[in-house]
Design an enzyme around this catalytic site. Structure first.
Site, PDB file in Angstrom:
ATOM      1  CG  ASN A   7    -103.508  64.208 -59.138  1.00 54.65           C
ATOM      2  OD1 ASN A   7    -104.143  64.383 -60.177  1.00 54.65           O
ATOM      3  ND2 ASN A   7    -103.887  63.348 -58.215  1.00 54.65           N
ATOM      4  CD  GLU A  39    -106.700  61.418 -59.776  1.00 49.31           C
ATOM      5  OE1 GLU A  39    -107.752  60.878 -60.181  1.00 49.31           O
ATOM      6  OE2 GLU A  39    -106.690  62.391 -59.013  1.00 49.31           O
ATOM      7  CG  ASP A 158    -102.321  62.847 -54.775  1.00 48.37           C
ATOM      8  OD1 ASP A 158    -102.273  63.024 -53.538  1.00 48.37           O
ATOM      9  OD2 ASP A 158    -103.387  62.876 -55.422  1.00 48.37           O
ATOM     10  CG  ASN A 160    -104.855  61.103 -52.002  1.00 47.50           C
ATOM     11  OD1 ASN A 160    -105.449  62.176 -52.068  1.00 47.50           O
ATOM     12  ND2 ASN A 160    -104.809  60.264 -53.011  1.00 47.50           N
ATOM     13  CG  ASP A 229    -100.049  66.777 -54.606  1.00 49.38           C
ATOM     14  OD1 ASP A 229    -100.222  65.824 -55.384  1.00 49.38           O
ATOM     15  OD2 ASP A 229    -100.975  67.508 -54.199  1.00 49.38           O
ATOM     16  CG  ASP A 258    -108.393  68.319 -58.121  1.00 48.23           C
ATOM     17  OD1 ASP A 258    -107.544  67.830 -58.892  1.00 48.23           O
ATOM     18  OD2 ASP A 258    -109.227  67.632 -57.517  1.00 48.23           O
ATOM     19  CG  HIS A 259    -103.675  67.556 -57.033  1.00 47.31           C
ATOM     20  ND1 HIS A 259    -103.185  67.013 -55.864  1.00 47.31           N
ATOM     21  CD2 HIS A 259    -104.831  66.904 -57.290  1.00 47.31           C
ATOM     22  CE1 HIS A 259    -104.011  66.075 -55.431  1.00 47.31           C
ATOM     23  NE2 HIS A 259    -105.026  65.989 -56.266  1.00 47.31           N
TER      24      HIS A 259
END
Length: 269
Positions: A7, A39, A158, A160, A229, A258-259
């Site tokens: 991501n 994303e 991802d 989530n 992930d 951030d991933h």
DNA sequence: ATGGCATTGAAACAATGA
């Protein structure tokens, strides 16, 4: 064959990171053959097709302005162009671009690849959580038919969802919250029930390995992260999987996503 | 309990993420 998911939280901002990571892996003789991105946060007409092509990768993608957007990159030196492309879950009406799937005829036969950006959900009492559970239900139904038609299938993205407490830096603090709730974990287990195997958990792993860390409160420095992930393999592909690891290096770079990427290696036949 | 950080679109700050 090496496959990965990342991501990137804006492909516009992170394109240099993606190019550097792919080039580094190539230089290290551990090239990424298939890379699923999530994303993208850009519309199709702003997708950096030429730059990625020049770096040796073909692209299949479905973009969206500001939010969402997913892609599959294929290393041209080792993987032919994808076919039978599907964007979004068939029969599930959705404005948000969260799925792209294609079949790649690699050594050993065709592989069905799905790049997925599962909804965040925001909070358990929100409309977005209702959407997340509906979306997961539609994904599950579609996966069942895809698995029946494609015994060699992989779902990367991802999710989530942190599947278990050991995927959470502080399970007590997170208990019952979005990303770890029983409903979400049940949806994850349903995918496992359909036959998909969490590649990361096929192997012995160190404790406290995560794929996402909050930008705030020095999340990465404190290793206050989650493993959300995932690379999920059908039984036929799980048999071929040799390793799965999280590559923390891109998270240490300037202006990171951030991933960070998750990578799995599979034998060709 | 809240915001903390990053990104986008829009032109200040709200929406979203996880």
């Amino acid at each position: 064959m090496r496959v990965a998911t990342w991501n990137v939280n804006s492909l516009k901002v992170r394109l240099p990171h993606v190019l550097q990571w792919l080039a580094q892996r190539e230089a290290d003789a551990t090239p990424i053959d298939l890379l699923c991105l999530q994303e993208l946060k850009l519309p199709d007409d702003r997708y950096p097709l030429a730059e990625l092509d020049a770096a040796g990768y073909s692209s299949l993608f479905t973009g969206q302005k500001t939010y969402n957007g997913v892609a599959i990159l294929a290393r041209k030196a080792s993987v032919p162009e994808g076919r039978d492309v599907v964007k979004n879950i068939p029969g599930f009406d959705d404005e948000q671009q969260r799925i792209v799937a294609a079949t790649y005829d690699v050594d050993g036969g065709p592989v069905r690849v799905i790049s997925a950006y599962i909804p965040n959900g925001q909070a358990l009492d929100s409309d977005k959580f209702v959407y997340k559970l509906r979306w997961l239900e539609a994904l599950q139904a579609w996966l069942t038919s895809e698995l029946a038609a494609n015994p060699r299938l992989m779902l990367l993205g991802d999710f989530n969802i942190a599947p278990e407490d050991r995927d959470v830096h502080d399970p007590k603090k997170w208990e019952g919250q979005n990303l770890v709730s029983p409903e979400e974990r049940a949806a994850f287990r349903a995918m496992q029930g359909a036959g998909l195997v969490d590649a990361f958990r096929m192997f012995e792993q160190e404790d406290k390995l995560f794929s996402w860390w909050d930008y705030r409160m020095f999340g990465f420095k404190r290793n206050a992260g989650l493993r959300i992930d995932h690379i999920m393999l059908s039984p036929e592909l799980a048999k071929l999987c040799e390793s799965c690891h999280i590559d923390r290096v891109p998270r240490t770079w300037d202006q990171p996503s951030d991933h960070t990427p998750v990578v799995a290696a599979l034998r060709s036949a």
